[in-house]
Design a protein around this motif. Structure first.
Motif, PDB file in Angstrom:
ATOM      1  N   ARG A 326       0.816  -1.222   0.000  1.00 60.76           N
ATOM      2  CA  ARG A 326       0.000   0.000   0.000  1.00 60.76           C
ATOM      3  C   ARG A 326       0.843   1.262   0.000  1.00 60.76           C
ATOM      4  NH1 ARG A 326      -4.174   0.218   4.627  1.00 60.76           N
ATOM      5  NH2 ARG A 326      -2.330  -0.180   5.925  1.00 60.76           N
ATOM      6  N   PHE A 327       2.145   1.152   0.217  1.00 53.31           N
ATOM      7  CA  PHE A 327       3.012   2.313   0.380  1.00 53.31           C
ATOM      8  C   PHE A 327       3.883   2.522  -0.860  1.00 53.31           C
ATOM      9  CE2 PHE A 327       1.955   0.756   4.588  1.00 53.31           C
ATOM     10  CZ  PHE A 327       1.567   1.925   5.231  1.00 53.31           C
ATOM     11  N   PRO A 328       4.526   3.694  -0.954  1.00 54.84           N
ATOM     12  CA  PRO A 328       5.362   3.969  -2.138  1.00 54.84           C
ATOM     13  C   PRO A 328       6.511   2.978  -2.269  1.00 54.84           C
ATOM     14  CG  PRO A 328       4.883   5.997  -0.933  1.00 54.84           C
ATOM     15  CD  PRO A 328       4.405   4.874  -0.067  1.00 54.84           C
ATOM     16  N   LYS A 329       6.957   2.822  -3.506  1.00 57.60           N
ATOM     17  CA  LYS A 329       8.083   1.945  -3.825  1.00 57.60           C
ATOM     18  C   LYS A 329       9.191   2.776  -4.457  1.00 57.60           C
ATOM     19  CE  LYS A 329       5.213  -2.139  -4.664  1.00 57.60           C
ATOM     20  NZ  LYS A 329       4.836  -3.189  -5.646  1.00 57.60           N
ATOM     21  N   ILE A 360      10.238   6.469  -8.191  1.00 61.65           N
ATOM     22  CA  ILE A 360       9.288   6.313  -7.091  1.00 61.65           C
ATOM     23  C   ILE A 360       7.915   6.053  -7.692  1.00 61.65           C
ATOM     24  CG2 ILE A 360       8.175   7.406  -5.122  1.00 61.65           C
ATOM     25  CD1 ILE A 360      10.662   9.033  -4.673  1.00 61.65           C
ATOM     26  N   SER A 361       7.264   4.996  -7.215  1.00 60.48           N
ATOM     27  CA  SER A 361       5.915   4.680  -7.683  1.00 60.48           C
ATOM     28  C   SER A 361       5.025   4.418  -6.479  1.00 60.48           C
ATOM     29  CB  SER A 361       5.934   3.469  -8.614  1.00 60.48           C
ATOM     30  OG  SER A 361       6.415   2.326  -7.937  1.00 60.48           O
ATOM     31  N   TRP A 362       3.761   4.769  -6.634  1.00 54.24           N
ATOM     32  CA  TRP A 362       2.817   4.614  -5.530  1.00 54.24           C
ATOM     33  C   TRP A 362       1.413   4.468  -6.104  1.00 54.24           C
ATOM     34  CZ3 TRP A 362       1.279   8.872  -1.456  1.00 54.24           C
ATOM     35  CH2 TRP A 362       0.492   8.272  -0.453  1.00 54.24           C
ATOM     36  N   SER A 363       0.856   3.301  -5.936  1.00 54.33           N
ATOM     37  CA  SER A 363      -0.499   3.037  -6.439  1.00 54.33           C
ATOM     38  C   SER A 363      -1.515   3.397  -5.365  1.00 54.33           C
ATOM     39  CB  SER A 363      -0.638   1.563  -6.845  1.00 54.33           C
ATOM     40  OG  SER A 363      -0.357   0.732  -5.736  1.00 54.33           O
ATOM     41  N   PHE A 364      -1.595   4.715  -5.069  1.00 50.01           N
ATOM     42  CA  PHE A 364      -2.481   5.170  -3.993  1.00 50.01           C
ATOM     43  C   PHE A 364      -3.949   5.135  -4.406  1.00 50.01           C
ATOM     44  CE2 PHE A 364      -1.280   8.813  -6.518  1.00 50.01           C
ATOM     45  CZ  PHE A 364      -2.464   9.509  -6.691  1.00 50.01           C
TER      46      PHE A 364
END
Length: 495
Positions: A326-329, A360-364
């Motif tokens: 659930r958090f940024p990568k 930086i990727s984030w599937s929020f």
């Protein structure tokens, strides 16, 4: 990189030591009263040995044939081979998850030839050009040797949780192997006892048939002489047929148990028929003392409980693995290469191309997909905890029941042993009376028949007593090999 970007990246890197998800703190207390009890409450008059039980418990029966069969089973049974294969799979999965924490690199060597119509590159020397029909064409050769690497920073511990789960799964697979050993050694011992019991009862039945045939022949002679009734003849004839009929199911059961024993040892059905052909006169009885320990030791020792506890630990770690998604990568990609338009460019080591690309990727905006995966992992963990509690309670019940059966079977054996002694004494008195001429041969044969019947009943009870002893060993989980048991978790009581 601006100062603000550098600070942002530094803040993200500081989170690399963070691990989301619940930390495993050990299994729940499934039987709070068991740890307080010095022994099982219904052990009754079963003698309890103070010394710890040995792994090869079947050696206490003192039967070399049984010990040899157990050794063959532990060496050649296909179920054990399958369990060992599952251990290798689990360990390989653990190595894979550990490797996922490290960068992934690869080397490449590329040669490319390009033909560009309608393009004039001039005299750059990078290819050939020609004019045809008012249009220019160019050919370019490209040579490149390079190395690329990628790495995803484990910011929130998702990969570390994956390693934790894989390690627990490997330990659960090791415990499953020990549990398979427990079950198989118990099945071999039970099948062996059943073989010896059927062989002995068949031999006794055949002896009884021989005596009843002799009694029937004498009664027919008496009937012909008028000193016996037709009812006496029919009664003995019916009794003889009934005894003969008892041999048929015993023979079928004997063949079935021999086949079971052969397949348990990894052989084909019928492979042990010659080995087991000799009838053993006395079934080996269990020792006078039975080492059972206490319920707390049972919970620590039984492999199926250890497997359930390790599965619970693995499923707990998987919650953190799902939560980390659930958090940024943060990932990094790097490329280093040398080359040009001619092979000689590959020797220019001081002229290389380098690229470093953090991402930086984030599937929020996933509309609750990752949150649902976390809930699913929590449900799996709750199921594993319930299964652990069930395994503990079932183990305690198995131990209590097996001890209770063993206790009352000892009473049955003692009672039937006294009945056998009385039948032996009656047969001896009938033999003395027949020798003195005060009793008939039929009376003697009938006393001997009752003696054989008492011996058969005692044989059945003795076989049941040994089977109950085997059930105790299985319930206490004592059939593992010394080198085959999984190490106990740090949160559980070690052996």
């Amino acid at each position: 990189m601006t100062k603000r970007s550098a600070l942002s990246l530094s803040a993200i890197l500081l989170l690399a030591g963070c691990t989301v998800g619940p930390n495993y703190s050990g299994p729940p207390v499934a039987a709070p009263n068991a740890a307080k009890a010095p022994a099982f409450v219904r052990a009754g008059d079963v003698p309890v040995a103070a010394e710890p039980p040995v792994a090869h418990w079947w050696e206490a029966l003192g039967d070399p044939t049984l010990s040899a069969l157990e050794s063959r089973t532990l060496a050649a049974n296909p179920d054990l081979a399958a369990a060992e294969a599952r251990i290798r799979q689990a360990r390989a999965s653990l190595r894979q998850e550990k490797a996922n924490l490290l960068p992934n690199g690869s080397a490449t060597a590329v040669y490319a030839h390009a033909h560009f119509p309608g393009l004039n590159l001039g005299d750059s020397g990078s290819g050939d050009s020609s004019n045809g029909g008012g249009s220019d064409t160019s050919d370019i050769n490209l040579y490149n040797v390079g190395f690329d690497a990628s790495w995803e920073a484990d910011l929130f511990g998702g990969q570390r949780r994956a390693v934790e789960a894989a390690r627990a799964n490997a330990e659960a697979a090791q415990a499953d192997l020990a549990d398979t050993q427990v079950s198989l050694t118990a099945e071999v011992a039970t099948a062996y006892v059943n073989v010896r019991d059927r062989q002995r009862r068949i031999a006794l039945n055949r002896h009884s048939i021989a005596m009843q045939e002799q009694m029937l022949a004498l009664t027919r002679q008496r009937y012909a002489g008028g000193t016996a009734s037709r009812l006496d003849v029919e009664r003995l004839s019916q009794q003889l047929d009934s005894t003969r009929a008892d041999v048929t199911p015993l023979s079928a059961e004997l063949e079935a148990y021999l086949d079971e024993l052969a397949t348990l040892t990894g052989d084909e059905p019928g492979a042990l028929d010659q080995t087991m052909a000799t009838v053993q006169p006395i079934i080996p009885l269990p020792p006078a003392q039975v080492a059972i320990g206490n319920p707390a030791a049972l919970i620590a020792h039984r492999p199926d409980i250890r497997a359930a506890e390790r599965t619970l630990a693995a499923d707990t770690a998987k919650i953190g693995q799902a939560d980390a998604a659930r958090f940024p990568k943060l990932s990094f990609m790097g490329i280093i290469g040398i080359g040009g338009t001619s092979p000689s460019d590959l020797t220019h080591l001081d002229d290389f191309t380098a690229l470093l690309a953090p991402q930086i990727s984030w599937s929020f905006l996933d509309f609750g997909r990752n949150a649902a995966k976390v809930k699913q992992a929590e449900g799996v963990r709750d199921e594993a905890e319930a299964k652990y509690r069930s395994a503990v309670l079932a183990a305690l019940r198995d131990a209590e029941d097996s001890l209770s059966r063993f206790r009352y079977r000892r009473i049955t054996v003692a009672t039937l042993a006294r009945a056998k002694a009385s039948a032996d004494a009656a047969a001896d008195l009938s033999r003395q009376r027949y020798a003195a001429g005060t009793s008939t041969l039929i009376d003697l044969l009938d006393a001997q028949r009752q003696q054989i019947e008492a011996e058969q009943n005692l044989s059945i009870a003795q076989a049941g007593l040994i089977s109950d002893f085997v059930a105790i060993q299985k319930a206490l989980g004592l059939g593992w090999q010394a080198g085959g048991a999984a190490p106990a978790a740090a949160t559980t009581t070690s052996r």
